[in-house]
Scaffold this active site. Structure first.
Site, PDB file in Angstrom:
ATOM      1  CE1 TYR A 181     -13.007  -7.169   1.777  1.00 23.37           C
ATOM      2  CE2 TYR A 181     -11.527  -8.902   1.003  1.00 23.37           C
ATOM      3  CZ  TYR A 181     -11.771  -7.803   1.802  1.00 23.37           C
ATOM      4  OH  TYR A 181     -10.784  -7.341   2.638  1.00 23.37           O
TER       5      TYR A 181
ATOM      6  NE  ARG B  87      -9.734   9.616  -1.359  1.00 27.73           N
ATOM      7  CZ  ARG B  87      -9.973   9.215  -0.116  1.00 27.73           C
ATOM      8  NH1 ARG B  87     -10.022   7.925   0.160  1.00 27.73           N
ATOM      9  NH2 ARG B  87     -10.140  10.077   0.847  1.00 27.73           N
TER      10      ARG B  87
ATOM     11  CG  ASP C  33      -9.116  -2.900  -4.122  1.00 26.04           C
ATOM     12  OD1 ASP C  33      -8.448  -2.338  -3.237  1.00 26.04           O
ATOM     13  OD2 ASP C  33      -9.936  -3.812  -3.866  1.00 26.04           O
TER      14      ASP C  33
ATOM     15  NE  ARG D 228      -4.233  -1.591   0.311  1.00 20.02           N
ATOM     16  CZ  ARG D 228      -5.329  -1.573   1.072  1.00 20.02           C
ATOM     17  NH1 ARG D 228      -5.524  -0.607   1.930  1.00 20.02           N
ATOM     18  NH2 ARG D 228      -6.219  -2.515   0.941  1.00 20.02           N
TER      19      ARG D 228
ATOM     20  NE  ARG E 251      -7.362   5.573   2.802  1.00 22.55           N
ATOM     21  CZ  ARG E 251      -8.277   4.755   3.307  1.00 22.55           C
ATOM     22  NH1 ARG E 251      -9.486   5.196   3.581  1.00 22.55           N
ATOM     23  NH2 ARG E 251      -7.987   3.502   3.569  1.00 22.55           N
TER      24      ARG E 251
HETATM   25  O1  CP3 Z   1      -0.090  -1.577  -2.521  1.00 17.88           O
HETATM   26  C1  CP3 Z   1      -0.415  -0.630  -3.268  1.00 17.88           C
HETATM   27  O2  CP3 Z   1      -0.015   0.541  -3.103  1.00 17.88           O
HETATM   28  C2  CP3 Z   1      -1.265  -0.937  -4.499  1.00 17.88           C
HETATM   29  C3  CP3 Z   1      -2.649  -0.761  -4.399  1.00 17.88           C
HETATM   30  C4  CP3 Z   1      -3.551  -1.700  -3.596  1.00 17.88           C
HETATM   31  C5  CP3 Z   1      -4.780  -1.244  -3.068  1.00 17.88           C
HETATM   32  N1  CP3 Z   1      -5.462  -2.316  -2.560  1.00 17.88           N
HETATM   33  C6  CP3 Z   1      -5.236   0.145  -3.119  1.00 17.88           C
HETATM   34  C7  CP3 Z   1      -6.330   0.552  -2.227  1.00 17.88           C
HETATM   35  C8  CP3 Z   1      -3.458  -3.062  -3.319  1.00 17.88           C
HETATM   36  C9  CP3 Z   1      -2.327  -4.029  -3.609  1.00 17.88           C
HETATM   37  C10 CP3 Z   1      -4.685  -3.440  -2.681  1.00 17.88           C
HETATM   38  C11 CP3 Z   1      -5.006  -4.819  -2.281  1.00 17.88           C
HETATM   39  C12 CP3 Z   1      -6.173  -5.084  -1.446  1.00 17.88           C
HETATM   40  N2  CP3 Z   1      -7.415  -4.494  -1.482  1.00 17.88           N
HETATM   41  C13 CP3 Z   1      -6.231  -6.120  -0.486  1.00 17.88           C
HETATM   42  C14 CP3 Z   1      -5.125  -7.107  -0.206  1.00 17.88           C
HETATM   43  C15 CP3 Z   1      -4.024  -6.533   0.571  1.00 17.88           C
HETATM   44  C16 CP3 Z   1      -4.350  -6.237   1.996  1.00 17.88           C
HETATM   45  O3  CP3 Z   1      -4.313  -5.046   2.350  1.00 17.88           O
HETATM   46  O4  CP3 Z   1      -4.586  -7.176   2.749  1.00 17.88           O
HETATM   47  C17 CP3 Z   1      -7.512  -6.107   0.091  1.00 17.88           C
HETATM   48  C18 CP3 Z   1      -8.005  -7.009   1.184  1.00 17.88           C
HETATM   49  C19 CP3 Z   1      -8.254  -5.078  -0.551  1.00 17.88           C
HETATM   50  C20 CP3 Z   1      -9.691  -4.731  -0.353  1.00 17.88           C
HETATM   51  C21 CP3 Z   1      -9.827  -3.330   0.018  1.00 17.88           C
HETATM   52  N3  CP3 Z   1      -9.665  -2.274  -0.840  1.00 17.88           N
HETATM   53  C22 CP3 Z   1     -10.136  -2.808   1.283  1.00 17.88           C
HETATM   54  C23 CP3 Z   1     -10.379  -3.641   2.521  1.00 17.88           C
HETATM   55  C24 CP3 Z   1     -10.161  -1.414   1.147  1.00 17.88           C
HETATM   56  C25 CP3 Z   1     -10.553  -0.392   2.169  1.00 17.88           C
HETATM   57  C26 CP3 Z   1      -9.371  -0.063   2.989  1.00 17.88           C
HETATM   58  C27 CP3 Z   1      -9.595   1.184   3.777  1.00 17.88           C
HETATM   59  O5  CP3 Z   1      -8.687   1.455   4.557  1.00 17.88           O
HETATM   60  O6  CP3 Z   1     -10.617   1.879   3.615  1.00 17.88           O
HETATM   61  C28 CP3 Z   1      -9.815  -1.084  -0.174  1.00 17.88           C
HETATM   62  C29 CP3 Z   1      -9.666   0.249  -0.752  1.00 17.88           C
HETATM   63  C30 CP3 Z   1      -8.287   0.633  -1.165  1.00 17.88           C
HETATM   64  N4  CP3 Z   1      -7.505  -0.118  -1.973  1.00 17.88           N
HETATM   65  C31 CP3 Z   1      -7.613   1.851  -0.869  1.00 17.88           C
HETATM   66  C32 CP3 Z   1      -6.396   1.807  -1.550  1.00 17.88           C
HETATM   67  C33 CP3 Z   1      -5.342   2.883  -1.607  1.00 17.88           C
HETATM   68  C34 CP3 Z   1      -8.157   2.985  -0.033  1.00 17.88           C
HETATM   69  C35 CP3 Z   1      -9.122   3.727  -0.895  1.00 17.88           C
HETATM   70  C36 CP3 Z   1      -9.191   5.189  -0.576  1.00 17.88           C
HETATM   71  O7  CP3 Z   1     -10.011   5.540   0.267  1.00 17.88           O
HETATM   72  O8  CP3 Z   1      -8.441   5.969  -1.190  1.00 17.88           O
END
Ligand code: CP3
Length: 354
Positions: A154, A40, A77, A27, A31
């Site tokens: 999910y 964003r 994602d 990640r 944010r």
């Molecule tokens: O690593 C990186 O920088 C690349 C981008 C990336 C994102 N999600 C961006 C994202 C990667 C590799 C993921 C994978 C992902 N997404 C996983 C597996 C990795 C892990 O963290 O266990 C999972 C379970 C998800 C599902 C997901 N997507 C969730 C649970 C959320 C919400 C998280 C939150 O804190 O609100 C997301 C959204 C998400 N994916 C964000 C980002 C930057 C936040 C979105 C935002 O509000 O800008």
């Protein structure tokens, strides 16, 4: 063959000699960076950034401008596949991801299509191509997907979950329905990751965030088996370059031997396992990626540097280590602390690579 200016990350995954331990952060775009929040806000929401290849490229590159990272990761994602299957992904402010049409029955599973990556997921492939072009061979680009089990949590729960009651109910009351779902998702992941590789991803990682909620037997049955199928179906060499595959099961420290036996190149480790133990158990078979607790980034510069040195010493001399956090960076970490972390990995690892 493509030549990279900095190929430490690929070399370490293939257990080849490097001058310093490569590092990136799960990640790393997101944010905790004010410049990400600005993009964003301008775009409207997270999916608007993901679906716009220029913006996805911009936020992918943002952390690389700040820190000497050894790899870029596609900004996207894991939930793009279920969305492309028609489940209707949306994000509720402060609540994480949700699906409008979660999977409830065998009929729902039977209806699921295998999305065409160059049609329904073309925005992801365009992002990969745009990022590769803009990286100009500086560092490798990592592509990724979720594991079938993690995606299924999910898809069946309808969003994030703590107890996983719906998917576990299906696992035990209607296992054949869940197996059909996992098999279809595995096929889609293979198609999707191979398309990312053809579009320019130089390595791929599979996130099994929720495999660790299963018993050892059920982990093999419902998660590992399908990741093994994916590993067997992936393009492992593209245009003369090896494409390393990393599997990451969060809370999977008990099962490293079985994960290594899938034929993947590397294992992602969370922080609940000592990297020295992991190396002793599977270090002759696979490279290891990890594994600092992301919360250490709240500490002082000195404490961060100490933790990095301890993990480097735990892995010790020899090849096959990619430094990373054990899970995603927290959104309220001061960006400069991420910089101390990255610099410390390079500075203190040189002594292990002579
Ligand atoms: O690593 C990186 O920088 C690349 C981008 C990336 C994102 N999600 C961006 C994202 C990667 C590799 C993921 C994978 C992902 N997404 C996983 C597996 C990795 C892990 O963290 O266990 C999972 C379970 C998800 C599902 C997901 N997507 C969730 C649970 C959320 C919400 C998280 C939150 O804190 O609100 C997301 C959204 C998400 N994916 C964000 C980002 C930057 C936040 C979105 C935002 O509000 O800008």
């Amino acid at each position: 063959m493509t030549t990279l200016k900095n190929d430490r990350y690929i070399r370490a995954l293939l257990k080849q000699p490097v001058d310093a331990t490569p590092v990136w952060m799960m990640r790393q775009a997101g944010r905790y960076l004010p410049e990400y929040k600005a993009v964003r806000k301008e775009a409207g929401d997270f999916m608007a950034v993901c679906t716009n290849p220029e913006l996805a490229c911009e936020v992918t590159l943002q952390p690389l401008r700040r820190f000497k990272l050894d790899a870029a990761i596609l900004f996207s994602d894991i939930l793009t596949i279920p969305d492309a299957m028609g489940l209707g992904l949306y994000f509720e402010a402060g609540e994480g991801p949700k699906f409008k049409h979660p999977i409830k029955s065998l009929a729902d599973v039977k209806k699921l299509p295998n999305p065409d990556p160059e049609i329904e997921l073309k925005y992801v492939m365009d992002a990969v191509r745009t990022i590769r072009k803009n990286l100009k061979g500086s560092v490798p680009l990592i592509g990724f997907s979720g594991s079938p089990w993690t995606l299924a949590t999910y898809m069946i729960e309808g969003g994030s979950s703590k107890a996983f009651t719906k998917i576990k109910k299906m696992a035990f009351a209607e296992p054949q329905t869940l197996h059909l779902l996992l098999d279809k998702v595995a096929d889609s992941v293979i198609t999707y990751l191979n398309a990312q590789i053809a579009a320019g991803a130089q390595s791929v990682m599979i996130f099994d965030t929720w495999g660790g909620v299963l018993s050892p037997r059920d982990y093999k049955l419902f998660s590992l088996q399908y990741m093994e199928k994916i590993v067997a179906g992936l393009t492992r060499e593209y245009e003369g370059n090896k494409v390393p595959v990393t599997l990451f099961t969060k809370n999977g420290g008990m099962w490293l031997e079985s994960i290594a036996a899938t034929g993947c190149d590397a294992l992602g480790l969370d922080w609940t396992i000592d990297i020295a133990d992991a190396k002793a158990r599977v270090g002759d078979k696979v490279a290891l990626q990890g594994n600092m607790d992301p919360s250490v980034l709240y500490a002082s510069k000195e404490r961060i540097e100490q933790e990095v040195q301890d993990i480097l010493a735990g892995f010790g001399a020899g090849e096959g280590h990619v430094f990373n956090l054990g899970h995603g960076i927290h959104l309220d970490v001061p960006p400069e602390n991420a910089g101390y972390f990255v610099d410390a990995v390079h500075k203190y690892s040189k002594q292990y690579h002579k």
